[in-house]
Design an enzyme around this catalytic site. Structure first.
Site, PDB file in Angstrom:
ATOM      1  N   PHE A   2       1.353  -1.252  -0.180  1.00 44.93           N
ATOM      2  CA  PHE A   2       0.486  -0.001   0.622  1.00 44.93           C
ATOM      3  C   PHE A   2       0.906   0.926  -0.185  1.00 44.93           C
ATOM      4  O   PHE A   2       0.745   2.740  -0.200  1.00 44.93           O
ATOM      5  CB  PHE A   2      -1.041  -0.244   1.260  1.00 44.93           C
ATOM      6  CG  PHE A   2      -0.751   1.189   2.470  1.00 44.93           C
ATOM      7  CD1 PHE A   2      -1.230   2.075   2.286  1.00 44.93           C
ATOM      8  CD2 PHE A   2       0.091   0.574   3.044  1.00 44.93           C
ATOM      9  CE1 PHE A   2      -0.987   3.325   3.477  1.00 44.93           C
ATOM     10  CE2 PHE A   2       0.613   1.590   4.491  1.00 44.93           C
ATOM     11  CZ  PHE A   2      -0.173   2.730   4.455  1.00 44.93           C
ATOM     12  N   LYS A   3       1.959   0.792   0.485  1.00 46.26           N
ATOM     13  CA  LYS A   3       2.570   2.044   0.021  1.00 46.26           C
ATOM     14  C   LYS A   3       3.111   2.709  -1.370  1.00 46.26           C
ATOM     15  O   LYS A   3       3.127   3.926  -1.223  1.00 46.26           O
ATOM     16  CB  LYS A   3       4.398   1.924   0.832  1.00 46.26           C
ATOM     17  CG  LYS A   3       4.933   1.242   2.248  1.00 46.26           C
ATOM     18  CD  LYS A   3       4.454   2.767   3.091  1.00 46.26           C
ATOM     19  CE  LYS A   3       4.791   2.080   4.526  1.00 46.26           C
ATOM     20  NZ  LYS A   3       4.265   0.350   5.345  1.00 46.26           N
ATOM     21  N   ASP A   4       2.526   2.438  -1.767  1.00 51.34           N
ATOM     22  CA  ASP A   4       2.933   2.860  -3.540  1.00 51.34           C
ATOM     23  C   ASP A   4       2.040   3.683  -3.646  1.00 51.34           C
ATOM     24  O   ASP A   4       2.263   4.660  -3.960  1.00 51.34           O
ATOM     25  CB  ASP A   4       2.478   1.966  -4.585  1.00 51.34           C
ATOM     26  CG  ASP A   4       3.512   0.513  -4.902  1.00 51.34           C
ATOM     27  OD1 ASP A   4       5.051   1.062  -4.566  1.00 51.34           O
ATOM     28  OD2 ASP A   4       3.608  -0.411  -5.062  1.00 51.34           O
ATOM     29  N   LEU A  56       3.589   6.437  -2.389  1.00 46.58           N
ATOM     30  CA  LEU A  56       5.220   6.843  -2.903  1.00 46.58           C
ATOM     31  C   LEU A  56       4.977   6.879  -4.407  1.00 46.58           C
ATOM     32  O   LEU A  56       5.979   7.238  -4.662  1.00 46.58           O
ATOM     33  CB  LEU A  56       6.201   5.628  -2.012  1.00 46.58           C
ATOM     34  CG  LEU A  56       6.385   6.451  -0.595  1.00 46.58           C
ATOM     35  CD1 LEU A  56       7.098   4.580   0.143  1.00 46.58           C
ATOM     36  CD2 LEU A  56       7.119   7.813  -0.527  1.00 46.58           C
TER      37      LEU A  56
END
Ligand SMILES: *Cc1c(COP(=O)(O)O)cnc(C)c1O
Length: 498
Positions: free
Chosen positions: A111-113, A116
């Site tokens: 989920f960091k995508d 980011l």
């Protein structure tokens, strides 16, 4: 405009706050006013694509960016060359009144995508908007997923360098491979002896070291952060709360205005804080449910009002939540205390010098009206992955399992049947060890390589392995440095100045 949670004087534009990352007084940037969204706009969002939804939300916060600038950023971030779902963050119904928001369709399967992919775009625009000539050096301390997602987001972005530190024994083998094989001319990666908090404390120290900053400044470098303390990391995350709601409206699962709940697997408190911001803007959220693993400092805080980091640190099956200092909680406290910056400074000082602080009961009550919290151990995490697979034919990773179990517990204990959305934060293939343990009938798969495990999960479930994960087997490792936390400044100097 943006101000520090610790009362520093400066009021900055969004571009300046994103460029700085952390405030000069050690606080975090928060918006001085919260934009709101009304019923008509919610209906409009229901009929919009994800990039259009992002534009609507972002333009309310990033008022110094033109619509055209934002669109360029958004289209670069959420394109279908990078995401393997056209919906970007698809909402999957798993039973009546229960849904999963899949936040892992980006390039690193986590989920960091979501944040980011966009942050580097926003930062790069911020540099040109503020006539910055220095190079920005992004320092990241990662518990696993952030590092890779930041490397992917920043690789070869003009006027930036990125340096990532990860805990030597605190990430999965796939996560490690993802980082040590990173390509790009402006990237560096090192393992740090210790746990995530060691790496994060090391990075925070470097940010606070004025002399070190001055040395870099002489060479035209300026430090910034991609951790979820950066406003440019948080603001993209507000979007998917709206997007999930818009999908429910669009599919006629709820009426516009009807309240829903979210359960969020929580570590640094960035994801769930974005949900709080969505609620503050007028999204009809009733409860935000905070799910932790054995490192249950947050669930204790939400029950007792005492934040106490003086406890054992556990390595769990959900390593991205193995955190004892949840940085973004500072922002929530600031809002809950009605912007009481001096109180926040006192608490944060106490946390860093004595290891704990305790908030007054009036604030705890205010928090409890919105938040509910609990935690799950590893054994229960595996049981939940198995149960969900058997009952729903749906595969989840250990982080998502923590949230799933707490969501069920919330419903049983409170009797609340409000529609519930579970935030799913990683592809199950990123954690094939524990996923396989939960769904395999074989007794012991420990002799298998990581890649055989990926294939095995695919074989059992019929799901396909994300292409970029499968390709890691043949990728060449190029970042094998290991250091102590005291050596982190030297690693940075070596990377930038030699
Ligand atoms: C980062 C992460 C979390 C925790 O999110 P926070 O914003 O730090 O609370 C949960 N699950 C996964 C898979 C993550 O990568």
């Amino acid at each position: 405009m943006y101000i520090s949670t610790r009362g520093g004087e400066a009021k900055l534009s969004a571009a300046e706050a994103i460029k700085a990352g952390i405030a000069p007084d050690g606080g975090l940037f928060v918006p001085t006013v919260f934009p709101s969204i009304d019923k008509q706009q919610l209906i409009h969002l229901a009929n919009s694509s994800y990039p259009q939804r992002a534009l609507t939300i972002l333009s309310k916060f990033l008022v110094d960016y033109s619509e055209e600038e934002l669109l360029t950023c958004i289209n670069n971030a959420y394109s279908d060359t990078k995401f393997d779902s056209k919906k970007i963050a698809p909402l999957v119904q798993v039973s009546s009144d229960k849904y999963v928001l899949e936040l892992w369709h980006g390039p690193t399967s986590a989920f960091k995508d979501m944040a980011l992919q966009l942050l580097p775009q926003l930062l790069s625009k911020a540099l040109s908007k503020t006539n910055e000539t220095d190079k920005i050096v992004i320092l990241v301390a990662t518990s696993g997923d952030t590092g890779k997602a930041a490397l992917e987001g920043f690789k070869d972005v003009d006027q930036t360098e990125i340096i990532v530190f990860y805990p030597h024994d605190g990430v999965s083998q796939i996560q490690r491979l993802q980082m040590i094989t990173q390509e790009g001319a402006n990237v560096a990666v090192a393992a740090v002896h210790g746990n995530f908090d060691d790496a994060q404390t090391g990075v925070k120290k470097i940010f606070n070291d004025k002399a070190f900053g001055a040395t870099l400044a002489q060479q035209g470098y300026r430090l910034s952060s991609a951790n979820s303390i950066n406003w440019g990391r948080l603001v993209p995350q507000i979007v998917y709360y709206f997007s999930a709601y818009a999908d429910l409206v669009k599919e006629k699962r709820i009426e516009v205005g009807q309240r829903i709940n979210f359960v969020v697997p929580t570590g640094n408190f960035g994801n769930i804080l974005a949900g709080y911001y969505a609620k503050k803007m007028g999204l009809p959220i009733d409860k935000l449910i905070c799910a932790s693993n054995d490192n249950n400092v947050l669930s204790e805080f939400f029950k007792t009002g005492k934040y106490d980091r003086r406890r054992s640190f556990y390595k769990t099956l959900s390593p991205s939540m193995d955190i004892l200092i949840s940085s973004n909680l500072e922002r929530l406290l600031y809002h809950i205390t009605d912007n009481n910056a001096s109180l926040i400074s006192t608490w944060m000082n106490q946390l860093s010098t004595q290891g704990f602080y305790e908030i007054d009961s009036q604030y705890l009550e205010a928090i409890k009206e919105i938040f509910w919290a609990d935690w799950v151990d590893d054994k229960n995490t595996v049981t939940t992955m198995r149960r969900v697979y058997l009952e729903n034919k749906y595969l989840i990773d250990p982080h998502t399992a923590v949230a799933w179990e707490i969501g069920d517990r919330y419903r049983i204990q409170t009797g609340d049947t409000t529609p519930l959305i579970i935030l799913s934060t990683a592809s199950p293939f990123k954690f094939s060890d524990s996923v396989l343990e939960s769904i395999s009938t074989e007794r012991d798969g420990s002799d298998k390589t990581e890649f055989e495990k990926l294939d095995e999960v695919a074989r059992i479930t019929g799901w396909s392995v994300p292409k970029r994960l499968r390709a890691l087997e043949k990728a060449k490792p190029s970042h094998l440095q290991v250091c102590n936390k005291e050596e982190m400044p030297a690693f940075i100097k070596h990377t930038l100045l030699t």
